[in-house]
Every structure is written in C-alpha cells, then in structure tokens.
Design a protein around this motif. Structure first.
Motif, PDB file in Angstrom:
ATOM      1  N   ASP A  74      -6.364  -0.828  -1.768  1.00 37.84           N
ATOM      2  CA  ASP A  74      -5.203  -1.200  -2.517  1.00 37.84           C
ATOM      3  C   ASP A  74      -4.132   0.055  -2.528  1.00 37.84           C
ATOM      4  OD1 ASP A  74      -5.896  -3.448  -3.597  1.00 37.84           O
ATOM      5  OD2 ASP A  74      -7.027  -2.473  -5.224  1.00 37.84           O
ATOM      6  N   GLU A  75      -4.726   1.177  -2.093  1.00 44.91           N
ATOM      7  CA  GLU A  75      -3.970   2.696  -2.066  1.00 44.91           C
ATOM      8  C   GLU A  75      -4.366   3.419  -0.900  1.00 44.91           C
ATOM      9  OE1 GLU A  75      -2.348   5.057  -5.533  1.00 44.91           O
ATOM     10  OE2 GLU A  75      -4.085   5.847  -5.194  1.00 44.91           O
ATOM     11  N   HIS A  76      -3.349   3.970  -0.209  1.00 45.96           N
ATOM     12  CA  HIS A  76      -3.425   4.799   0.994  1.00 45.96           C
ATOM     13  C   HIS A  76      -3.384   6.293   0.474  1.00 45.96           C
ATOM     14  CE1 HIS A  76      -4.109   0.910   2.734  1.00 45.96           C
ATOM     15  NE2 HIS A  76      -3.090   0.784   2.187  1.00 45.96           N
ATOM     16  N   GLU A  77      -3.973   7.161   1.145  1.00 46.44           N
ATOM     17  CA  GLU A  77      -3.448   8.463   1.004  1.00 46.44           C
ATOM     18  C   GLU A  77      -3.141   9.248   2.348  1.00 46.44           C
ATOM     19  OE1 GLU A  77      -6.861  10.414  -1.175  1.00 46.44           O
ATOM     20  OE2 GLU A  77      -6.058   9.744  -3.075  1.00 46.44           O
ATOM     21  N   ASP A  81       4.756   1.836  -4.264  1.00 43.08           N
ATOM     22  CA  ASP A  81       4.308   2.801  -5.307  1.00 43.08           C
ATOM     23  C   ASP A  81       4.336   4.258  -4.416  1.00 43.08           C
ATOM     24  OD1 ASP A  81       1.737   3.386  -5.526  1.00 43.08           O
ATOM     25  OD2 ASP A  81       1.444   1.651  -6.126  1.00 43.08           O
ATOM     26  N   SER A 132      -0.041   9.682  -1.904  1.00 46.41           N
ATOM     27  CA  SER A 132      -0.575   8.264  -2.123  1.00 46.41           C
ATOM     28  C   SER A 132       0.516   7.250  -2.262  1.00 46.41           C
ATOM     29  CB  SER A 132      -1.321   8.243  -3.439  1.00 46.41           C
ATOM     30  OG  SER A 132      -2.172   9.346  -3.460  1.00 46.41           O
ATOM     31  N   TYR A 133       0.202   6.010  -1.727  1.00 45.66           N
ATOM     32  CA  TYR A 133       1.386   5.182  -1.687  1.00 45.66           C
ATOM     33  C   TYR A 133       0.518   3.686  -1.533  1.00 45.66           C
ATOM     34  CZ  TYR A 133       0.136   5.510   3.456  1.00 45.66           C
ATOM     35  OH  TYR A 133      -0.241   5.558   4.664  1.00 45.66           O
ATOM     36  N   SER A 134       1.220   2.696  -1.686  1.00 45.19           N
ATOM     37  CA  SER A 134       0.637   1.345  -1.671  1.00 45.19           C
ATOM     38  C   SER A 134       1.633   0.353  -1.292  1.00 45.19           C
ATOM     39  CB  SER A 134      -0.176   0.860  -3.031  1.00 45.19           C
ATOM     40  OG  SER A 134       0.786   0.752  -3.850  1.00 45.19           O
TER      41      SER A 134
END
Length: 159
Positions: free
Chosen positions: A52-55, A111, A120-122
């Motif tokens: 759901d989220e990437h860094e 985001d 961090s982003y998604s």
C-alpha cells in the motif's frame, strides 16, 4: 552518474515501462515533477500491487533523477504538485477503448510524506492497476532520463 545509479540497491534493470495513458496525460508537468514521478514508479514497481505504501531514501531519489542540489524544498514542492496532477483515462483490456463509456481519473500519487531522509508515498488503487504490467507502454531508461535538462525534451523522449 551511471555508476552511482547502478549501485542503488534492488535495481536490476534501469528500464521503466510506463503506461501510455500516463505518458500522454503528463504533458503539463515540470521536468523535476516528471523525473520524480518516473523515479517513484520505477522504485515501487515490483511491489506496486502488493504494498500500500512505498519508501525511498531521498538520496536514492535524487540519484535516480540526476538532481545534485541539496535543496529538498523543490523535491517537496514537486511532490505536492504531483498530488494535485490528475490523470484521466478510459482504456480497458489493454488497447480497447471502453465502449460502455467508463471514465477513470486519479492523481499521479495519492499521498506523500518525508520523514528525515525517507520519502513515503502511495498510489490509488486505480493507478496501481493501470501502472502495473501495462499492455501499451513506452520504455524509459532511467539513466537517460536523469540526463535531460528540458521538460519538453523528456516529454518527447517518453513519447
């Protein structure tokens, strides 16, 4: 610079397959925004449907985009602008235009946040599905992209 990019962890190939709907919809974004958008997608690609989220470390992001300034305010502003950039498409089943009149829209990224040296982003669910294994795409080499100095030049390269 090529050596620095090759040393980034987990980067097997420097090629990004970018969906044509996103290529054609991104014509009004700046060079830095376009580079960041491509770098974030490139970095997240393997986990696009499973996370759901990437860094990404800001230092890795700046290497991917060929950004040699320590002015992270420009990175933050570009992320804000990407949040406000909407992409529209009506492509389903690969290259067939939806005859039922289905319309889709999403921001490029859903985001973003920066904590310390980590971004961090998604992506929205619709963007994740659009971007993963596109049937119609342009091939972008991240090392070539990093060298561009003009948003028009990079847009032509993508097309």
């Amino acid at each position: 610079m090529g050596k620095e990019l090759a040393e980034l962890p987990n980067l097997k190939s420097m090629e990004l397959k970018k969906h044509v709907a996103v290529i054609h919809s991104n014509s009004n974004i700046s060079l830095l925004q376009r580079k960041i958008s491509n770098a974030l997608l490139f970095h997240a690609y393997e986990g696009l449907l499973t996370k759901d989220e990437h860094e990404i470390q800001i230092s890795h992001l700046t290497k991917l985009i060929g950004y040699d300034s320590h002015d992270h305010k420009k990175i933050k502003q570009s992320l804000m602008d990407l949040l406000a950039t909407v992409i529209e498409w009506n492509i389903v089943d690969g290259d067939k235009i939806d005859k039922n009149g289905t319309w889709n829209a999403s921001s490029i990224i859903a985001d973003a946040s920066i904590t310390g040296s980590t971004c961090s982003y998604s992506y929205s669910n619709k963007m994740r599905k659009l971007l993963y294994h596109p049937s119609m795409y342009g091939r972008l080499n991240m090392q070539v992209q990093a060298k561009f100095q003009s948003s028009y030049g990079l847009a032509l390269y993508e097309n």
